[in-house]
Design a protein around this motif. Structure first.
Motif, short mmCIF file in Angstrom:
data_model
loop_
_atom_site.label_atom_id
_atom_site.label_comp_id
_atom_site.label_asym_id
_atom_site.label_seq_id
_atom_site.Cartn_x
_atom_site.Cartn_y
_atom_site.Cartn_z
N TYR A 121 0.88 -1.16 0.00
CA TYR A 121 0.00 0.00 0.00
C TYR A 121 0.92 1.22 0.00
CZ TYR A 121 1.20 0.72 4.91
OH TYR A 121 1.90 0.95 6.06
N GLY A 122 0.40 2.37 -0.36
CA GLY A 122 1.30 3.51 -0.42
C GLY A 122 0.61 4.83 -0.65
N SER A 123 1.43 5.88 -0.61
CA SER A 123 0.91 7.24 -0.69
C SER A 123 0.68 7.69 -2.12
CB SER A 123 1.88 8.21 0.00
OG SER A 123 3.19 8.07 -0.52
N PHE A 151 4.56 -1.01 3.26
CA PHE A 151 4.47 0.32 2.67
C PHE A 151 5.35 0.38 1.42
CE2 PHE A 151 5.33 5.06 3.05
CZ PHE A 151 4.05 5.43 2.66
N GLU A 210 7.11 2.65 -0.02
CA GLU A 210 8.44 3.25 0.08
C GLU A 210 9.46 2.21 0.55
OE1 GLU A 210 8.54 6.83 2.35
OE2 GLU A 210 7.02 7.84 1.12
N ASP A 211 9.03 1.30 1.41
CA ASP A 211 9.92 0.22 1.87
C ASP A 211 10.17 -0.79 0.75
OD1 ASP A 211 10.35 1.18 4.48
OD2 ASP A 211 8.44 0.32 5.15
N SER A 229 6.58 -7.29 5.62
CA SER A 229 6.82 -6.67 6.93
C SER A 229 7.21 -7.69 7.99
CB SER A 229 5.56 -5.94 7.40
OG SER A 229 4.52 -6.86 7.68
N THR A 271 8.88 1.51 7.99
CA THR A 271 7.64 2.29 8.15
C THR A 271 6.59 1.47 8.89
OG1 THR A 271 8.11 3.34 6.02
CG2 THR A 271 5.91 3.68 6.96
N LEU A 321 2.96 0.38 10.30
CA LEU A 321 1.69 0.45 9.60
C LEU A 321 0.95 1.76 9.89
CD1 LEU A 321 -0.38 -1.03 7.81
CD2 LEU A 321 -1.35 -2.01 9.90
N GLY A 363 2.58 4.51 7.83
CA GLY A 363 2.32 4.35 6.41
C GLY A 363 0.87 4.68 6.05
N LYS A 395 0.46 8.46 5.96
CA LYS A 395 0.97 9.05 4.71
C LYS A 395 0.02 8.76 3.55
CE LYS A 395 5.87 8.75 6.00
NZ LYS A 395 7.21 8.17 5.66
N THR A 396 -0.51 7.55 3.51
CA THR A 396 -1.46 7.19 2.46
C THR A 396 -2.72 8.04 2.57
OG1 THR A 396 -0.61 4.92 2.46
CG2 THR A 396 -2.74 5.30 1.40
#
Length: 310
Positions: free
Chosen positions: A173-175, A214, A216-217, A239, A292, A294, A297, A300-301
């Motif tokens: 998942y992400g921003s 996340f 970015e990771d 993770s 990051t 959860l 993250g 940010k999302t």
């Protein structure tokens, strides 16, 4: 390849932000929606990666190929056993690999799926870690196709000068979420809460336990793989923890400051409900681990999705 999808667009954005000297070419059927390209290090080409005859000119100068292209999406098709295997996709993948080998590509990275290829793995109702050497037990057509694709990559490039790495990514998942992409539980949940819409849950959210990572990771791990000179060809990217959907929903409600509207439906055939990835190989070989939590993250999302809807 697949730079306009969720994974590809996040990776391109990461490379532009952290490695501005790298020259990146993205290839997909859809026009790119990326706006951040201040130094001209990224170009997008509208081509269908599954008709690879037109890819040869772009392979000629490539040092690394990152392959996110796949014709089937897990959310919409993983329970469609009657659809059959996509043999055209396998043929296109093999052709891409042959082109990479012919063009002296140094490294071919193939994006697989950590949950789909391992299937459910648990003990006493608790998700157990799956390591790279764990048995592959897909329970969906999507997962089976990923397993076959991994074998095609390994078989085609096993004695080639083109090295390869299979990336088994958990639930990312992400921003940076392309507007045309709606799959992925966390962005779907956050979008629904923001819009005061109902989000559908397939199965019991208390018993569904998944590994979320996340983006970015994920991108940081891929960057590590690009400079890897060891002998491993498969890496889990996750993770190393599992969390129930009930707890994910609770965190989302806390971040959004409002309750989620849920509609509980019967579980979908082929949906992996309990899994967690062992990432000790990535830690040992790449010096990578996710940084990051959860909660961070998801925050940010949420901020990115809030800007999207404003």
């Amino acid at each position: 390849m697949g730079d306009t999808g969720f994974l590809g667009s996040n990776l391109i954005h990461h490379f532009i932000s952290f490695y501005p000297l790298w020259q990146c070419t993205g290839i997909s059927r859809r026009s790119s929606g990326l706006l951040l390209n201040p130094n001209g290090s990224y170009q997008h080409v509208c081509l269908d990666a599954n008709t690879p005859s037109s890819l040869e000119q772009w392979m000629q100068w490539a040092d690394v190929v990152v392959d996110f292209a796949h014709s089937r999406k897990p959310l919409t098709n993983n329970d469609d056993k009657d659809s059959g295997l996509d043999y055209e996709y396998f043929q296109a993948l093999e052709t891409r690999l042959r082109l990479a080998e012919k063009s002296s590509v140094h490294l071919y990275l193939y994006s697989s799926s950590g949950g789909a290829v391992y299937g459910n793995k648990y003990d006493d109702g608790i998700a157990k870690l799956s390591a790279e050497e764990s048995a592959l037990k897909p329970i969906s057509i999507y997962g089976l196709e990923k397993c076959i694709a991994e074998q095609i990559v390994a078989f085609t490039l096993r004695e080639s000068s083109t090295n390869y790495v299979l990336m088994r990514i958990s639930n990312p998942y992400g921003s940076l979420v392309p507007a045309h992409r709606r799959h992925g539980f966390i962005p779907r949940l956050l979008r629904s809460i923001l819009a005061d819409d109902t989000v559908e849950i397939w199965g019991d959210p208390d018993s569904i336990q998944k590994d979320f990572i996340f983006m970015e990771d994920v991108c940081a791990c891929i960057a590590k793989i690009l400079s890897y000179h060891g002998h491993e060809h498969v890496f889990n990217i996750g993770s190393a923890t599992s969390i129930s959907l009930t707890n994910v929903i609770r965190i989302a409600e806390e971040k959004c400051g409002r309750r989620a509207k849920l509609r509980l439906s019967e579980g979908k055939p082929g949906d992996v409900t309990k899994f967690c990835l062992d990432i000790s190989r990535a830690a040992k070989e790449l010096g990578w681990s996710p940084s990051t939590p959860l909660e961070d993250g998801m925050g940010k999302t949420l901020a990115a999705l809030s800007m999207e809807q404003s």
